[in-house]
Each structure stands twice: as structure tokens, then as C-alpha cells.
Motif scaffolding. Structure first.
Motif, PDB file in Angstrom:
ATOM      1  N   GLN A 186    -122.298 131.250  -2.634  1.00 36.18           N
ATOM      2  CA  GLN A 186    -122.336 131.174  -1.165  1.00 36.18           C
ATOM      3  C   GLN A 186    -120.954 130.818  -0.616  1.00 36.18           C
TER       4      GLN A 186
ATOM      5  N   THR B   4    -118.590 133.758  -1.029  1.00 32.75           N
ATOM      6  CA  THR B   4    -118.944 134.850  -0.122  1.00 32.75           C
ATOM      7  C   THR B   4    -118.437 134.540   1.287  1.00 32.75           C
ATOM      8  N   GLU B   5    -118.653 133.286   1.725  1.00 36.57           N
ATOM      9  CA  GLU B   5    -118.202 132.918   3.076  1.00 36.57           C
ATOM     10  C   GLU B   5    -116.676 132.943   3.175  1.00 36.57           C
TER      11      GLU B   5
ATOM     12  N   GLU C  70    -115.300 136.532   3.291  1.00 35.53           N
ATOM     13  CA  GLU C  70    -115.681 137.410   4.400  1.00 35.53           C
ATOM     14  C   GLU C  70    -114.501 137.832   5.283  1.00 35.53           C
TER      15      GLU C  70
END
Ligand SMILES: Cc1cc2nc3c(=O)[nH]c(=O)nc-3n(C[C@H](O)[C@H](O)[C@H](O)COP(=O)(O)OP(=O)(O)OC[C@H]3O[C@@H](n4cnc5c(N)ncnc54)[C@H](O)[C@@H]3O)c2cc1C
Length: 824
Positions: A661, A664-665, A668
Motif C-alpha cells: 500500500q 503504491t501510494e 502514484e
């Protein structure tokens, strides 16, 4: 009966007899064979006796060729007839995909010296006159196929072995095996106990039960198999006369049947889709030389195909139907070699084609036991390819899948579904939601590529480029221009701790073991100086890693091929007793999870997650550090198999979701994209990086594999040093090279022959499309004379699906030859 022997072979089928024979041929004569009843009293006595040299795996094909060629010599040395009929065999293709497969097999056979020939249907019909041409599109002719007498072969092996000093005890059931404290074994039989240094489980139908005597659950299962023999047929006598008395064998892949002449009629066998396993939990010890009840209903679809493709069968009376059981491993290849963690315990079982493969299996086993090296490439047959994840239920699912697909086409990009998913990583559901197309290795699911949103996450199977091609190109592009994220849990991680860990690794690895905070790439060699592993060793100071409670100042993580975890664990465990120092070893398997980011924006992603200085000066290529990424304590290693700037993150499996997580953040804003193993492979071709099980295998020296800079002959003693120094002094015969192949919609994949000046001079170890460089690449081995930068780089050809494609040798990587992207 003897009370001691150097080797006890358990089982007098064709495999046990071959192992015994080959051991005596290798000079070990204090060897005995125990047979519960009479020789051949398992599956051997009712085998159809067919032998083929063709196999999709060229190493298995080589072993089959050795077996077929051995029979003449065996008959001479034993004086026992093996009933050899070298009829030749026609492999019939019913469609173009199957023809592609045959072209691939034909091409692969070339560098093994196999003399197969692609022929037209009309030519096939000249050899097998009762086939209907319209059902076929072409064929492969193998002059070396045929059939033998299974009982004659078994007795010939046993007789020749006895003549060299081996002893064979019939009616001697080994019902228990006990490990002694001095590394010997007691094999307990009805006639007494034999103490031995080594025992070999050649128990065939009972190999599973023999394994259980030592707490081992071998992944094998017996399947029922049927063949029938017709009454005499008037068409057969003239055919036999024309063909030198024996007819010609035929395999009809589409009809899923094999046939040949037998006693004036025809034999017809089939691997039916509606297959039935036999004795799924335990093979009864009182099962003798028995047959099972025939069930022609079950093979009715194959019979219908036979009537259509070979109408001669339609009116033929059936003289005899044989239904007998024989064993398979989950992938249909034999299970051979030493058992991990049990010194002196060997297996040679799960051999589903004993008359084609028995000789090669015996030779490999004898080489391995007497010299420590099987002598040729047995990667695809090594028992270590299966780990503890192969439960009986998994084995059953896979064996049934394999049996029912015996004559189906195996596509190079095919991932078979049975027994899956089994092990999944913590982020499996997230990756699935991202439309991952899955593969599996060593029991674990991993993403091959990520299908575009809305499209079905399925890869079309083909010998040509698949629907993955364009999407993988996008994954590569996103990584090379920005940043990509890859799941790496499937890498093997071997952990070594304790005061003796450094000395142990210095002894087992060919490179120097790095200082704390650093990593090194290192080959691992066996005593013959051959390449048995390639790893990244990370040294972690336990004083700077408070989460680590291990004894000793350092902890070592050795990262390697996931598929080879069992092979390497076996080797490490076999070497542990040799060091006086205390070393704790354990494979971390799936309990440690991995993620990796790479591409030019990777550093910015990492920097946004930590307060540590991750600039190039502070966190250099091959550095490894413990970092807190948000709330996640991770080991961060600056390395990437993409050949780009990159980082690997290692955490306990329970933290992988959180880390995923975070990454991924953080990724981005940089357009980070998930990528899978297909894109990773494509990027390694950009760099010409070799991979374990393809370029790096135990049949190559490190010099051949161009690992020269990782072998430190001056670092002090290590396993294989002397042999490696000798092979360096002698000079390598061949070298690994990267080729640019001028293809047309189908890339080289591996095992294709490489031509030069009209001759086959080498072979491809892996191939594929390097999307970033836009080049179809092949890695492979060439004779040294053709590899120097002073020799012409052109004039090569790679035979892809039967067509010779021009190829140019590349003497430096296509992408970032100076390595600046990785290092800065
Ligand atoms: C119908 C049919 C057709 C086939 N056709 C072909 C063909 O055309 N070509 C081909 O290559 N293969 C064929 N096969 C497969 C072939 O039979 C096997 O590959 C081969 O027999 C395997 O030999 P093995 O020695 O491993 O096992 P087995 O023949 O099962 O031998 C194992 C032996 O070990 C003994 N044993 C087990 N445990 C103990 C113990 N504890 N103590 C003492 N003795 C023990 C058993 O009594 C047995 O004799 C066919 C099989 C079937 C069923």
C-alpha cells in the motif's frame, strides 16, 4: 544373505536393475538388490515395451537416446536377449499447432545429434499404410524408436550386474529402514538386516510406501493404463515383410493413441482423458504380478478416433486387453537423486517410461552416487524440484492432469491449472484485482503480466507471440521511463546465522562474502567446479538490526532462484556437517515476502518513504540497509534484475500488504505500474543477464557462463576451487553469448539449435523479445572460437519453429552497456 553392503537397491523392476547394473559399471561392486517377489513383479512385467527418443525436454530426450542405444551393448555383456525391435516411429500431427511442436522437437534434437526428419502425410502413409491421410497435416519420423521385451531388459541388467559382483535377492521384502547414528542405514528384510552406506528406493509401484519408511511423502501416484492387442490381421503380414519384419510404430497425438505391430496383429494403447488413479492412499503389499479389470468403455473416445484414423481397427477382433498400473510424478518426469537432509538415501522412481528412460536414469544415478555429479543435465528429473508443498492431494491433481494431457500439445507459455492456486502471497488479492495473469513456481502463485482493465486476464497459448506481447511492452516502457513494481516473494531466501556462518559461506561460495551492509553476486560450484547456484549474498550486521535475535555478529541472506530452493537447501544441508563451526541454516521460503521497484524514478519513490539519505553516495549500488518505511521495518537492498536503478524490499509476510500500500501510494505521482515476470524477462534480455535453470545449470563452468569476475580463485579455499582453476587453465570450450535474431512473429524460447556455416554449433538457453531495445534476443552457448570480439559477429542462424533465422552476436548489452543506470 550379506549383512553389510555399500549400496542396497530396493526393487527389482527395470529401474532397480538398471541402477544396479550402472553401479557395477562405475566400479561399485559391493551392491545388492532386494526384490520382494520375482524381478519385474511391479509394473515392468506388463509394460508394452515401447521406446522413444522424442521428448519435449531435450535432456530427457538425450537420456532416452542413451537408453535405446544401450540395449545392444547390454545384450552383448549379459548374453540375455532384450528383444529389441528398432521399427522407427512416425509422430503424426493433426493440426498446425502440433506441427509447430514437432518442428520444435525436431530442431531441438539437432544439437543432441538426433536424426529425426519432418515428413509429409503421404510419406507417413508409405510407412504406416493403414492411416487415413485427411486426418493429418504432417509428421516427424524418428528412425530410432521401437520396442523391447521388458522382462528381457530387466534380466539382462541383473545378469550383467551379477557378472560384475552384484548380488540379487529375490523374495526378499524390505519392510523397514532405520537410520543409524554413524550415517549408515539398516534395511530390514524378511531374510535379515543389511547395513549399508547408501540405499536406493526403486520401489516403483511401492516407492511411496518405501519413502514412508523414512518419513518421506514422495509425490508419485499410480495410474491405470490400458492397451489392447488385436487378432491377426491379413494386412499385417505383407506390411511386416516390406518393413524388414517389424512394421513401424505410430503416435497419433490428435487421436491420443499409439500403435504398432504385435504378433501378427496390432497393439493399440491410449492415454485417455477420463483417466483413473490406482491405489491413491497405499499400494497393497500383496499386489502381485496382477492386472486390473479392463474398462473399454473408458477408452471409447480413443477407440472411436482409432477407427476413424486407422479404419483397420474397426473390424479387428480383440485378442487381449491389458490394464495395469504405473507411477507418475506431478510433471510426468522421473524423480531421481539424493534426498534432502537424509545422507545416503537416494530415489529413482516415478519413471513412467522405464523402457525409454531406464538406462539413462541408471547411468545418472550411478554417476551421482560414485562421483557426486550425475554427469549430465538432470535438472528436469531431480527429486529436489518438488518441496514439502507437494501433498498427496496436490500430486493426485497434477498426475491426473499430466496423464490426461500426455498426447496434448504443451505450449511454451502455458500454465496448467490443476492443483492451483496453492500458496499465495499476502497481496495476491490486490494483484488479482489488478488483473494479474498468474503463473506458479515451486508451489507459489506469481504474476506473469497484468492484463488491461476490463479485458479477461488470460494468456492465449501459442508458439508465436501471444496477447501478452503488447501489454508486456507497456509494462517495460513504464518501468524504463518511470518506475515499475514487481512482487518478488517467489525468490528463494536462505538464511545463515551463528558464529560459523561467514566461514561456511566463504567455503561454499566462489566469490568473497561481503562486509556488513553490502551484497555480492556469487556463483556456487560443486566439487567438479561446475555451476550449481548463482546467488546474491546480503550481509546484515545484527548489531544494527535490533529485530534480529540471532547469535553472532552477522546474519546472511542468500537470495537465489525460487524454483531451485529445494536443490540448494539439499546442498547446503549436505555441506553443514563439514564445518566445525556453529551455523544455523533455514530456508525462509514464503515467511519472508518481497517487493521490488525499478526505473529512473525509483529513488524518488523510496526517498518519499524514509528519512534516511538514499542518495547515490549514501546508499550505493549493492548496499543493503534496515529502513523504516512509514511503520514498516524493511530490509532494503539496492539491486534489480531489470538492470535499472532499483530496490528490493524484504519484510515478514504479515507486513507485505502494508508495504504494498505504501509503495503504491508513493509511486502514484510517478505513474508507477505493476509488472510481472514476463516484463522482467524482457528487461534481462536488454542486459543479456543469464538466469538460473536456463543459462546457469550444473553442466556449465563459471567461465563458460561468463561469471569470471565473480569467481575469486585467490580468496582462499572454497568448494570447487581446484577444479575451477583447472578448467580455467584448460580454457573454456564454449561461452555464453547474446544474439539478435531476425525473427518473424515467433521468438526463440530455449533449446533451439544455433547454426554457423551450415552446421549446428551451439544451442539457445533462453530467448524472448527485448521490448525496450526492440530486438528479438536469444542467449546461448557457442564454441569459443566463434565468441571472440575479433571473430565475425554475423553469419549465425537460430532455428525457430523449423526456419533458420539470421542472427548477429552482440558483444555488449543492448541497454545501458556501461551499467550507469544501475550504479548512479
Ligand atoms: C499397461 C502399461 C503399459 C506400459 N507401456 C510402456 C511402454 O510401452 N514403454 C515404457 O517405457 N513403459 C511402459 N510402461 C511403464 C513401465 O511399466 C514403467 O515405467 C516401469 O515398469 C517402471 O519400472 P520400475 O522399476 O520403476 O517399477 P516397478 O516395475 O513397479 O518395479 C518395482 C519393483 O520393486 C519391488 N519392490 C517394491 N518395494 C519393495 C520392497 N520394499 N522390498 C523389495 N522389493 C520391493 C516390486 O516388487 C517391483 O518388482 C507401461 C506400464 C503399463 C502399466
Amino acid at each position: 544373505m550379506k549383512s553389510t553392503a555399500q549400496v542396497v537397491v530396493i526393487g527389482g523392476g527395470v529401474i532397480g536393475a538398471s541402477v544396479l547394473y550402472h553401479l557395477t559399471r562405475a566400479g561399485w561392486t559391493d551392491v545388492v538388490l532386494l526384490e520382494r517377489r520375482e524381478l519385474t513383479a511391479g509394473s515392468t512385467w506388463h509394460a508394452a515395451g515401447g521406446m522413444h527418443t522424442i521428448n519435449g525436454d531435450p535432456n530427457v530426450a538425450a537420456l532416452q537416446r542413451y537408453t535405446v542405444q544401450l540395449y545392444e551393448e547390454l545384450e552383448k555383456s549379459s548374453g540375455v536377449s532384450c528383444g529389441v525391435h528398432l521399427t522407427g516411429e512416425v509422430m503424426l500431427a493433426d493440426n498446425e499447432d502440433r506441427m509447430d511442436w514437432l518442428r520444435m522437437v525436431h530442431a531441438r534434437g539437432r544439437y543432441l545429434g538426433m536424426e529425426t526428419e519432418l515428413i509429409s502425410v503421404a510419406e507417413a502413409a508409405q510407412k504406416v499404410p493403414f492411416l487415413v491421410e485427411e486426418h493429418f497435416v504432417g509428421a516427424l519420423w524418428d528412425p530410432v524408436g521401437g520396442h523391447v521385451d521388458p522382462s528381457g531388459v530387466t534380466h539382462a541388467y541383473a545378469t550383467a550386474a551379477r557378472m560384475s559382483g552384484a548380488e540379487v535377492y529375490r523374495n526378499t521384502w524390505a519392510y523397514d529402514i532405520v537410520a543409524n547414528s554413524d550415517d549408515t542405514w539398516d534395511v530390514v528384510t524378511e531374510q535379515g538386516t543389511i547395513t549399508c552406506e547408501h540405499f536406493v528406493n526403486c520401489g516403483g509401484l511401492w516407492a511411496r510406501e518405501v519413502g514412508r519408511m523414512c518419513g518421506l511423502e514422495l509425490p508419485i501416484l499410480a495410474m491405470e493404463h490400458q492397451y489392447l492387442v488385436t487378432e491377426q490381421l491379413p494386412e499385417i503380414a505383407p506390411w511386416l515383410e516390406e518393413t524388414g519384419g517389424h512394421g513401424v510404430g505410430a503416435i497419433d497425438f490428435g487421436g491420443e493413441i499409439y500403435t504398432r505391430a504385435e504378433a501378427g496383429g496390432l497393439l493399440l494403447g491410449t492415454y485417455e482423458k477420463a483417466c483413473v488413479p490406482w491405489s491413491t492412499t497405499e499400494t497393497p503389499w500383496d499386489f502381485g504380478s496382477q492386472l486390473l479389470t479392463p474398462d473399454l468403455e473408458r477408452i471409447a473416445p480413443s477407440l472411436a478416433a482409432a477407427f476413424e484414423h486407422f479404419p483397420i481397427f474397426a473390424d479387428a477382433g480383440i485378442r487381449n486387453v491389458v490394464n495395469g498400473p504405473f507411477t507418475f510424478a506431478p510433471d510426468g518426469n522421473p524423480l531421481i537423486g539424493p534426498i534432502r537432509g537424509q545422507r545416503g538415501h537416494w530415489v529413482a522412481c516415478g519413471v513412467m517410461a522405464g523402457l525409454s528412460q531406464g538406462g539413462g536414469v541408471g547411468l545418472a544415478m550411478a554417476n551421482w552416487m560414485t562421483t557426486g555429479d550425475p554427469g549430465f543435465d538432470v535438472w528436469g528429473m531431480d527429486v529436489a524440484r518438488f518441496g514439502d508443498w507437494t501433498t498427496p492431494s496436490y500430486t493426485k491433481a497434477k498426475v491426473m492432469e499430466n496423464y490426461s494431457r500426455r498426447f496434448s500439445i504443451s505450449f511454451p507459455n502455458e500454465e496448467l491449472p490443476a492443483g492451483r492456486p496453492l500458496h499465495t502471497s499476502a497481496i495476491h488479492d490486490q494483484l488479482d484485482a489488478a488483473n494479474a495473469v498468474w503463473g506458479a513456481s515451486y508451489g507459489l502463485e506469481y504474476p506473469l503480466w497484468f492484463q488491461r482493465p476490463g479485458a479477461e486476464a488470460v494468456e492465449q497459448v501459442t508458439f508465436h507471440r501471444s496477447n501478452a506481447f503488447d501489454v508486456v511492452a507497456e509494462e517495460v516502457h513504464a518501468t524504463r521511463t518511470g518506475v515499475g513494481l514487481l512482487e518478488t516473494t517467489g525468490f528463494a531466501k536462505h538464511e545463515f546465522t551463528g558464529p560459523g556462518a561467514r566461514a561456511f559461506l566463504e567455503r561454499t561460495m566462489a566469490n568473497r562474502i561481503p562486509e556488513p551492509g553490502r551484497m555480492a553476486l556469487t556463483p556456487m560450484l560443486n566439487h567438479q567446479g561446475m555451476l550449481i547456484g548463482d546467488f546474491t549474498v546480503a550481509t546484515i550486521s545484527t548489531t544494527t538490526d535490533p529485530t534480529d535475535g540471532s547469535e553472532g555478529p552477522e546474519r546472511f541472506l542468500v537470495f537465489g532462484s525460487g524454483a531451485a530452493e529445494g536443490h540448494h537447501e539439499r546442498w547446503f544441508r549436505s555441506q553443514l556437517p563439514h564445518t566445525g563451526d556453529r551455523v544455523a541454516y533455514r530456508p525462509l521460503s514464503h515467511e519472508m515476502a518481497g517487493l521490488s521497484i525499478s526505473g529512473p524514478a525509483a529513488r524518488q519513490v523510496l526517498a518519499s518513504l524514509t528519512d534516511m539519505d538514499v542518495s547515490n553516495d549514501s546508499f550505493r549500488f549493492l548496499d543493503v540497509r534496515r529502513m523504516d518505511l512509514g511503520m514498516v521495518p524493511a530490509l532494503v537492498a539496492r539491486i534489480s534484475f531489470t538492470g535499472d536503478l532499483g530496490y528490493e524490499f524484504w519484510v515478514p509476510a504479515s507486513l507485505q500488504q502494508r508495504l504494498f500500500q505504501l509503495l503504491t501510494e508513493a509511486g502514484e505521482p510517478h505513474g508507477m505500474r505493476l509488472f510481472g515476470l514476463r516484463a522482467l524477462d524482457s528487461m534481462r534480455f536488454d542486459k543479456g543477464f543469464g538466469a538460473w535453470a536456463s543459462e546457469y545449470r550444473p553442466v556449465y563452468t563459471p567461465w563458460e557462463a561468463r561469471m569470471d569476475r565473480f569467481v575469486k580463485l585467490d580468496k582462499g579455499d572454497f568448494i570447487g576451487r581446484e577444479a575451477a582453476a583447472a578448467s580455467l587453465a584448460a580454457g573454456p570450450e564454449r561461452r555464453l553469448c547474446l544474439l539478435d535474431v531476425d525473427v518473424d512473429g515467433a521468438d526463440a524460447l530455449g533449446d533451439e539449435p544455433i547454426w554457423h556455416d551450415g552446421e549446428v554449433v551451439g544451442w539457445v538457453t533462453s530467448g524472448g523479445y527485448a521490448h525496450w531495445s526492440e530486438v528479438s534476443c536469444a542467449l546461448g552457448y557457442l564454441p569459443v572460437a566463434l565468441t571472440g570480439t575479433d571473430s565475425p559477429s554475423t553469419g549465425f542462424e537460430v532455428e525457430v519453429l523449423g526456419v533458420r533465422r539470421a542472427a548477429t552476436r552482440l558483444d555488449e548489452p543492448l541497454f545501458d552497456p556501461s551499467g550507469s543506470r544501475m550504479r548512479s
